[in-house]
Write a protein that holds these residues in place. Sequence first.
Motif, short mmCIF file in Angstrom:
data_model
loop_
_atom_site.label_atom_id
_atom_site.label_comp_id
_atom_site.label_asym_id
_atom_site.label_seq_id
_atom_site.Cartn_x
_atom_site.Cartn_y
_atom_site.Cartn_z
N ALA A 120 -1.60 -9.94 11.32
CA ALA A 120 -3.03 -9.60 11.26
C ALA A 120 -3.41 -9.21 9.84
O ALA A 120 -2.56 -8.82 9.04
N SER A 121 -4.64 -9.31 9.56
CA SER A 121 -5.15 -8.87 8.27
C SER A 121 -5.19 -7.34 8.26
O SER A 121 -5.49 -6.69 9.27
N GLU A 122 -4.89 -6.75 7.09
CA GLU A 122 -4.96 -5.29 6.98
C GLU A 122 -6.38 -4.79 7.14
O GLU A 122 -6.63 -3.63 7.45
N GLN A 123 -7.33 -5.70 6.92
CA GLN A 123 -8.74 -5.28 7.05
C GLN A 123 -9.11 -4.96 8.50
O GLN A 123 -10.09 -4.28 8.76
N ALA A 124 -8.29 -5.49 9.44
CA ALA A 124 -8.59 -5.24 10.86
C ALA A 124 -8.06 -3.89 11.33
O ALA A 124 -8.30 -3.48 12.45
N LEU A 125 -7.27 -3.21 10.44
CA LEU A 125 -6.70 -1.92 10.84
C LEU A 125 -7.77 -0.82 10.87
O LEU A 125 -8.77 -0.88 10.13
N THR A 126 -7.51 0.18 11.68
CA THR A 126 -8.40 1.35 11.67
C THR A 126 -8.19 2.10 10.36
O THR A 126 -7.15 1.94 9.70
N PRO A 127 -9.13 2.92 9.94
CA PRO A 127 -9.00 3.62 8.65
C PRO A 127 -7.71 4.43 8.57
O PRO A 127 -7.03 4.44 7.54
N SER A 128 -7.32 5.09 9.66
CA SER A 128 -6.10 5.91 9.59
C SER A 128 -4.84 5.03 9.49
O SER A 128 -3.90 5.37 8.77
N ASP A 129 -4.83 3.89 10.24
CA ASP A 129 -3.68 2.98 10.15
C ASP A 129 -3.60 2.35 8.75
O ASP A 129 -2.51 2.18 8.18
N ALA A 130 -4.75 2.05 8.16
CA ALA A 130 -4.77 1.46 6.82
C ALA A 130 -4.22 2.44 5.80
O ALA A 130 -3.46 2.08 4.88
N SER A 131 -4.59 3.71 5.98
CA SER A 131 -4.09 4.75 5.07
C SER A 131 -2.57 4.88 5.17
O SER A 131 -1.87 5.01 4.16
N LEU A 132 -2.07 4.78 6.41
CA LEU A 132 -0.63 4.91 6.65
C LEU A 132 0.14 3.74 6.01
O LEU A 132 1.16 3.93 5.33
N THR A 133 -0.37 2.56 6.22
CA THR A 133 0.32 1.38 5.66
C THR A 133 0.32 1.44 4.13
O THR A 133 1.30 1.08 3.48
N HIS A 134 -0.77 1.93 3.58
CA HIS A 134 -0.84 2.07 2.13
C HIS A 134 0.24 3.00 1.61
O HIS A 134 0.94 2.71 0.63
N ARG A 135 0.44 4.12 2.28
CA ARG A 135 1.44 5.09 1.85
C ARG A 135 2.85 4.51 1.97
O ARG A 135 3.69 4.71 1.09
N LEU A 136 3.10 3.85 3.08
CA LEU A 136 4.44 3.27 3.29
C LEU A 136 4.77 2.23 2.21
O LEU A 136 5.86 2.21 1.64
N ARG A 137 3.77 1.39 1.90
CA ARG A 137 4.00 0.34 0.90
C ARG A 137 4.29 0.96 -0.45
O ARG A 137 5.20 0.56 -1.17
N GLN A 138 3.50 2.00 -0.79
CA GLN A 138 3.70 2.67 -2.09
C GLN A 138 5.08 3.30 -2.19
O GLN A 138 5.78 3.19 -3.18
N ALA A 139 5.51 3.97 -1.11
CA ALA A 139 6.77 4.70 -1.13
C ALA A 139 7.97 3.77 -1.25
O ALA A 139 8.98 4.11 -1.89
N PHE A 140 7.89 2.60 -0.65
CA PHE A 140 9.08 1.75 -0.61
C PHE A 140 9.02 0.52 -1.54
O PHE A 140 9.95 -0.26 -1.57
#
Lengths: 675, 118
Positions: free
Chosen positions: A8-28
């Motif tokens: 799925a596109s990240e744009q379809a995520l809810t704001p909180s899920d988008a924030s979480l994915t952003h953090r995970l990508r940055q960390a790893f």
Amino acid sequence: MPNDQSIASEQALTPSDASLTHRLRQAFSSLSALRNIRLEFRTGAGNSVLLLDGPAMPDPLQFRLGESNGCVLLHENASSDTERFLLKTAVGAILDKAEVEKREELLLDELGTNWESLEALYEISTDVLRFGDVRNALSRLIERFASLQDGMHACLLLTRNGILHPLATGTPVPDDISWDDLGALGQTVQESRTFLVNGRGAGREHVAVVPGKVMPWTTASSLAAAPITSRRQTVIGLLLVWRDDSLFIFDAPFSRLLEAITHQASMLLESDRLNRTMLENDRLAKEIEIASSIQQTLLLGHAPVGISWLRISSVSAASQQIDGDFVDFLKHDNSVDVFIGDVMGKGIGAALVGAATKSQFLRAIANLAIQGKVPSPVDIISRAASRLGERLIELERFVTLCYARFDSVRRCIDFVDCGHTGILVHRKHTGETFFLRGEDLPLGIYMVDEWHQHSAPVMPGDTFLLFSDGVTETKDPAGELFGDERLIECLESWSSLGPDILLKQICSQAEEFRSGGPQTDDFSCIAIQVSADADDNPIAIQNGEFLCETGELPAFRGWLEASLSGIEPESMMRLEAAACEIFVNCAVHGAAHTRENPICVRSFMGEKHVRLEVRHQGPAFDPLAIPPPSFDGSRDGGFGTFIVMRSADELRYCRDGEINLISITIIRRKAPEAT
Amino acid sequence: MMNLSIEDTEGIRLVTVPGETLDASNAKDFKAALMPSLVTGGKVILDLSKLKFVDSSGLGAMLSALRQLNGVSGDLKLCGMNKPIRALFELVRMHRVFEIYNTREEAVRSFRNEGPAA
């Protein structure tokens, strides 16, 4: 590479899920180049977002996301358990932090919503205080509550005779809904629980569909209801809210808000009930006040004055402001009628029966008087009872009554006693105290054809007491009755001072006996005193004057014996005992100027009485303020006033400016004839 | 000062009240004259046979004497009351407080436990 999950596109995520994915990508992101990490994010709906594009491993680490069905998949090829543990801890920490932040956001949202609600409640409460109209206030409450969400409907229903009636609603609602019509929702609310359901067809599934009744919530996709309760926690209605769309769901915070609103509605209704009760009590109190005033006018006659040979006084105090006691007086040419009655029971009902009874007696007297002569007491009772008896029996009420006539020509009392307390008589002439009683039953027990009249002589100095049972049945805190003995003691001690003071003293003694306890019964008392010097003109009058000092006492006694020589020893002894006490009192309390302030005395001797009048300037004297003597010998003083009151057959006292005027009358007792 | 006639016989003090009245005009004198006979306690009889009239002050003086004697373990009995004085005592219920005997002899006998009370 994307796996078999749809990407799925990240744009379809809810704001909180988008924030979480952003953090995970940055960390790893930096680690992924070194360790070939693959990181996937899967939403609860099953969509997958690839965050780091490493190689897929056969058994990736899986991290669950809170209460949703989403997860994070970590594909790694760590060289050691320690490295694997560190990777696992890092992902876990990021996810935990994200969860905490999400909860904080939810709490803040909820707090913001509730704050708005509190503001709304505050405004509505202020409105209630301003208008005092509960229906208007509840309408405002519901209207304001519904406005918190666009598209939300609200309706407040209250039960009356088992039917729910809409009290405040923004949507038309039938006026005859039963609890059964509300199905599972109605059952839950009746159990004092909040009902909450979301999802398409929620209304149709959880609320019964009743043919012919259009209930707007049957098409709802979200439905909630909470009970309105009374102060005894009984469910008296409900607040029902619903939405036809799916834009919002009714969740736990909403449930709490709904409960707060229904609690506020319950308080408004209770406040209104209390307010109405208070107004009703005020109205009732005013009615009782008016009824009490009417009773004082209708039921309680005024003691007649200006009768040469009788002094009459009466007192009546109701236990509940309105009582069933009634008294009246009638003056004829040569007699005075006194009647007193007591209706069984208390309050307005008893007062109405009392008024009707008294009215019937007055009618009976008027009708019989047309025949040209004063009807006898027994004729009056017979006439009145014949008209009242059946009605009283029907009402299951009875009336005790005593009708007495004091005849100045025959010097006797004629009376009919219908189950009343009897007439208490204190005869100064002999010192006796006794009851006059009849044998007739109270009116209203059963129909009686024959009533009985009794007669007894009336003597100078006699005091008659007619009273209701509330007098002798006055109780002290331990439940002991005031009783006949205490009443007789009052009568014997105070009757010489006249009927007014006697009744004051009876009331005062009864009140003291109650010791602050409640007056549980009506209290009525009439005192009739026959003048001690009635129809007896003095045949000798003597005047004297003495210095205001106790040393003059022998001279005064000498003058008294000379002035009234020839009277019977017992009469002389009584007069001398009372006169000397009064003389000493004058000398002790007014001795400032003995020569300028003499004690002036005058004696009157008649065939049937002797009288001494004392005139002296001095301080006022209040016989009621003097404490009774101690009869156990523990105090020397206090006997003087007691001796005066017990020795004199009639004692009168008045003030003329600063002058005390005291009159003592003694009825002449004939010496017993020698046998 | 009132002159009281006082006789002591076999441990009993007999006090005769002089005059015909005991009232507000002489009650204080009576108390003052009687008091020395009471301070040591003992058995005392007040003979009232000469009295024709007693008022509340005279009554109070006799009550005072009774309390004085009782306070020192003594005892007081009255005798010789005429009818009006007896009536006054009964009126104020003092016949329940004092021991009253018709004659001096009866009072003496009661002290000696020789005869019934009047």
